[in-house]
Structure formats: structure tokens, C-alpha cells
Design an enzyme around this catalytic site. Structure first.
Site, PDB file in Angstrom:
ATOM      1  N   LYS A  77       0.839  -1.202   0.000  1.00 68.80           N
ATOM      2  CA  LYS A  77       0.000   0.000   0.000  1.00 68.80           C
ATOM      3  C   LYS A  77       0.876   1.255   0.000  1.00 68.80           C
ATOM      4  O   LYS A  77       1.926   1.285   0.647  1.00 68.80           O
ATOM      5  CB  LYS A  77      -0.899  -0.030   1.237  1.00 68.80           C
ATOM      6  CG  LYS A  77      -1.952   1.083   1.288  1.00 68.80           C
ATOM      7  CD  LYS A  77      -2.868   0.899   2.497  1.00 68.80           C
ATOM      8  CE  LYS A  77      -3.909   1.995   2.623  1.00 68.80           C
ATOM      9  NZ  LYS A  77      -4.776   1.806   3.793  1.00 68.80           N
ATOM     10  N   SER A 152      -9.704   1.933   3.094  1.00 70.92           N
ATOM     11  CA  SER A 152      -8.850   2.725   2.217  1.00 70.92           C
ATOM     12  C   SER A 152      -7.854   1.895   1.411  1.00 70.92           C
ATOM     13  O   SER A 152      -7.226   2.386   0.483  1.00 70.92           O
ATOM     14  CB  SER A 152      -8.095   3.751   3.064  1.00 70.92           C
ATOM     15  OG  SER A 152      -7.213   3.098   3.965  1.00 70.92           O
ATOM     16  N   SER A 176      -9.933  -0.616   7.162  1.00 73.02           N
ATOM     17  CA  SER A 176      -9.378  -0.387   5.824  1.00 73.02           C
ATOM     18  C   SER A 176      -8.700  -1.589   5.173  1.00 73.02           C
ATOM     19  O   SER A 176      -8.329  -1.536   4.011  1.00 73.02           O
ATOM     20  CB  SER A 176      -8.383   0.772   5.852  1.00 73.02           C
ATOM     21  OG  SER A 176      -9.065   1.974   6.027  1.00 73.02           O
TER      22      SER A 176
END
Length: 488
Positions: A77, A152, A176
Site C-alpha cells: 500500500k 482505504s 481499511s
């Protein structure tokens, strides 16, 4: 040739027997990334050159037969620091930022000879539940490109679900990892707070953030957590708890286990079709010898309100460092120092980030601190106590991961409160610092449903045991989206 249907164990065997090389596997993975990227938009940066150089060096050194992760590619990420590789947190504020250090989790990947193939898209500074708040691009659901990926960590979830990579890392502040895992039908684990070092993770809510793994299967998830977990002197909140082998209980039966099903997790706001799938999963656990009983977590209804005060307050403090002075974006439109600060932050941050900074700054401001931030902290303690009471009598808690399946792109962007409420089932786990996993548990209207299993602190191995027992006796995880070769 593509290897994306093979498990980590199968890939390891091929690499050890020299039936494929690390370079071949890396090239094939990069091809899989490129072939599907236009459809899902998982990646901000693909590190082709660096990954191939690393794979070549690994082939020259030789694959370690005792290290199952040697030569395995994965995605990371874009809020996790990678030395010399752009790390933007999907924000204009960091559009050109190349860190000079690796996050501890990334160091641990390299120490096990894993190959970072690229950085995945996300909601800006991890603030959002749909990956529609990225300043870089739009990520779409792997099962239906008209739906959101979740957030997210949307890019990390879709990269695994679409068959671009077998494994990826995300971060989870209020759901997330688990919510996009649910929306995309993959496995996503949010470990116990402190289990994985936060050093090098761009901070959003420091008392809530946790790095964790995405994978196709439960065992692969545990194998990746084995790599990244552990104490780190560079993170003062890092746990000194001894590390088990997270795969050690996988394959053991779950007879006699007591699993709690909170009535609040099946109440108002939960899609009745999702409820049906979760009740069917509860019956399945009973058929495997576990007991499932209804319990109450009475303060969980305050979770969303408490979370948005605490997380926004911590974000307001953490994001003060992005001011146009030291690194990242700086406005060209200024006459004095005040202009640099105000214009840089006005132009560099997106709407959702600004909304949360203002909410947090208000909650911390003189005259409101006791009414909001302090009160939120007190209610957080009540939420923690609710969980402790349940875990005094039960091994794990079971429930849906999200109240609905993935919704249409653009449908909630105009309504931040509705978007916030979509996290009501995942947020309490972060507030209490507990481990939680989302695993595939069926389909509603052709879209995946996630089942959430929550454990007491440091019970990841038990969560993996129960999740693997469910996975081994169902075939939801074997179903793939069309983009990954599945049927319509």
C-alpha cells in the site's frame, strides 16, 4: 505464462526445484499486473526495474528451501515507506516523495527475500472507505467495475482479487483492510494493535493504525503475517509479546469452540441478505462442532461517533507536518510564510482529508476538548470492556464485515456520513486494539460477502484456525471474478 492461480506453497516448490526462476515469476507477475491494470486500477507505481534487479540477485544467490517466501512477489500500500520508491499516500501533497528509508514491515519483507512489485492505490492518507478519495486514480471492484473497491486499502485488495499478485500489504485504521477484502472476496487480516511495527507507515490515527496482509487463502495470510510481525525498537507501541507461528493451528478442528454472535452486528442497517449469509455461516460453524451463541456488545453503537472524534483528532495532529516546508508539494502562490502554509495545505489536501483535519482540530480545541475528545476516550474504554466481557466466556466473535456488499461508484461520495456509517462493524475492533479477519462467506447479487472473525488480543493463530476450518469446508474462496478467469 501466468502463475497467479498457484498458492505460495506451490510457487515455493517450483522455485526450489528450479522449474521456474525468481526472474520468470517476477516477469509473469508484472505481466499480470499490466494485463488487468486498465480494468481495476490497483497500482500507483509499478517497480518493474527494481523488482527484476532484486529477482536476478536472488536467482544468483539461490532460493532458500527453508524460507517459503523466498522469491515471492507482492504489492505494498502506498502509505508504507519504501526507500527510493515513490510513496505518495495517494495525495497531491506527496506526489513526488521518494523516502530515504524502508518501513520496518518492508525491511522484513526484504529480509525474507520477497520482491516488492509496486505500490497500490488507496484513499488519500487512508481517509475513506471506497478508494474514491485518491488524488492519483480510481480503483474499481474486481468483481464488477461499476462498483467501489472499498477502502482505504482498495488497491491492495483488488490487486489480489484480480489476480495481479498473490499477496499484498494494507493498513487498517477503522476497517481499511477488512472492508475492501470483503468487497473483493479475499482474505484480509487486521492484526492486534502493536503486533506489526508502524514505523514507516504514514500516520493517520496513531492509536488505531495497523499494517496487515491480504491474500487469496487463510494459510497464505498467516504466512505473510509471520514475515511482518514482531517487536520493533523504532515503534514505542510495538508489542513485545512472543510470536507464535501463525500457521500452527491451521488444519486443527474447532470442536468445542465457543463463538459469540453479537445481536448489534445483525441489527439495524445490515442488509437482510447479508444477515442470511452470516447466519448460514454460523450454522456451518455449528456443523463443524463449535457452539454459536448470541451476545451483546451494547456500546458498539457509539463506535462510529467515537472513532471519528479520536481518529480525526489524531489525524489533525499527524498531518501538521505536511506544510510545504520540508518535503512534498509546495504552493507557488505565496507572498509570505502564512501563505505558504495556508495555500499549500488548501491545494495539497483533498476534500475528505480537509474535512477530517477540521473535525479533529475542532475536537481538540479549547472549550471542546472535554466535551468531545475526552468523552470519546471514555466511551472507547466502555467498548473495550464490552469485548473483554464477551471474551471471558467465548473464543471468538463472529459477524458480517460490512453491512452491505460493494456499492456503485459515486453513490456515497456526496454523503460522507453514510460512508462513515458503512464502517460500523469494523471500527470497534480498532478502538479496542483487537485482531480481526475478513474471509469470503458467500455472495449477494453476484458480489462477495465478507465474514468477520474477531479475537482477543494476540489470538491471530486462533482466528486463522477457525477461518481455515471454514475455508476448508466451503468453496467461496475458490470462486474468482471474471477478470481472474472466473465465470459470469
Amino acid at each position: 505464462m501466468s502463475f497467479n492461480h498457484k498458492s505460495i506453497d506451490e510457487l515455493h516448490e517450483l522455485l526450489v526445484k528450479k522449474e521456474i526462476s525468481a526472474v520468470e515469476l517476477t516477469k509473469a507477475t508484472i505481466e499480470d499486473v499490466k494485463a488487468r491494470e486498465d480494468q481495476v486500477g490497483s497500482f500507483i507505481t509499478v517497480t518493474e526495474k527494481e523488482a527484476l534487479a532484486q529477482a536476478e540477485a536472488l536467482d544468483a544467490k539461490g532460493i532458500d528451501a527453508d524460507n517459503v517466501m523466498s522469491g515471492i512477489p507482492l504489492a505494498v500500500k502506498d502509505n508504507i515507506s519504501t526507500k527510493g520508491i515513490m510513496t505518495t499516500a495517494a495525495s497531491k501533497m506527496l506526489h513526488n516523495y521518494e523516502p530515504i528509508f524502508d518501513a520496518t514491515a518492508v525491511e522484513k519483507l526484504y529480509a525474507k527475500d520477497m520482491i516488492v512489485i509496486g505500490k497500490t492505490n488507496m484513499d488519500e492518507f487512508a481517509m475513506g472507505g471506497s478508494t474514491e478519495n485518491s488524488a492519483m486514480k480510481l480503483t474499481k471492484n474486481a468483481w464488477d467495475q461499476s462498483k467501489v473497491a472499498g477502502g482505504s486499502s482498495g488497491g491492495s485488495a483488488t490487486a489480489v482479487a484480480a489476480g495481479q499478485v498473490r499477496l499484498s500489504l494494507g493498513s487498517d485504521t477503522g476497517g481499511s483492510i477488512r472492508q475492501p477484502a470483503a468487497f473483493n472476496g479475499v482474505v484480509g487480516m487486521k492484526p492486534t494493535y502493536g503486533r506489526v511495527s508502524r514505523f514507516g507507515l504514514i500516520a493517520f490515527g496513531s492509536s488505531l493504525d495497523q499494517i496487515g496482509p491480504f491474500s487469496q487463502t487463510v494459510k497464505e495470510n498467516a504466512q505473510l503475517l509471520n514475515v511482518i510481525a514482531g517487536h520493533d525498537a523504532k515503534d514505542s507501541t510495538s508489542s513485545v509479546q512472543e510470536l507464535p507461528d501463525f500457521t500452527q493451528l491451521i488444519g486443527q478442528d474447532i470442536k468445542g469452540m465457543k463463538i459469540a454472535l453479537p445481536k448489534e452486528y445483525m441489527g439495524e442497517g445490515i442488509d437482510p441478505k447479508i444477515k442470511e449469509q452470516i447466519l448460514s455461516a454460523a450454522k456451518h460453524f455449528e456443523s463443524l462442532g463449535a457452539t454459536v451463541e448470541e451476545v451483546s456488545l451494547p456500546h458498539s453503537k457509539y463506535g462510529v461517533a467515537v472513532y471519528y472524534i479520536i481518529a480525526s483528532s489524531e489525524a489533525s495532529s499527524n498531518l501538521q507536518r505536511f506544510d510545504g516546508i520540508r518535503y512534498g508539494f509546495r504552493t507557488e502562490d505565496f507572498d509570505n510564510l502564512d501563505d505558504v502554509y495556508v495555500n499549500t495545505r488548501s491545494q495539497g489536501f483533498g476534500d475528505e482529508v480537509k474535512r477530517r483535519i477540521m473535525l479533529g482540530t475542532f475536537s481538540l480545541s479549547s472549550g471542546y476538548y472535554d466535551a468531545y475528545f475526552k468523552k470519546a476516550g471514555q466511551v472507547r474504554t466502555l467498548i473495550i470492556q464490552d469485548f473483554e466481557k464477551v471474551f471471558a466466556d467465548y473464543d471468538l466473535i463472529l459477524g458480517p464485515t460490512a453491512p452491505t456488499v460493494a456499492y456503485g461508484l459515486g453513490t456515497l461520495t456526496h454523503d460522507p456520513v453514510a460512508m462513515y456509517l458503512a464502517d460500523l462493524l469494523t471500527i470497534p475492533v480498532n478502538l479496542a486494539g483487537l485482531p480481526g479477519i475478513s474471509i469470503p462467506a458467500g455472495f449477494v447479487d453476484g458480489l462477495p460477502v465478507g465474514l468477520q472473525l474477531i479475537g482477543p488480543k494476540y489470538a491471530e493463530d486462533r482466528i486463522y484456525q477457525v477461518a481455515a476450518a471454514f475455508e476448508a469446508t466451503t468453496d467461496f474462496h475458490k470462486q474468482q471474478p471474471v477478470i481472474f478467469g472466473g465465470n459470469d
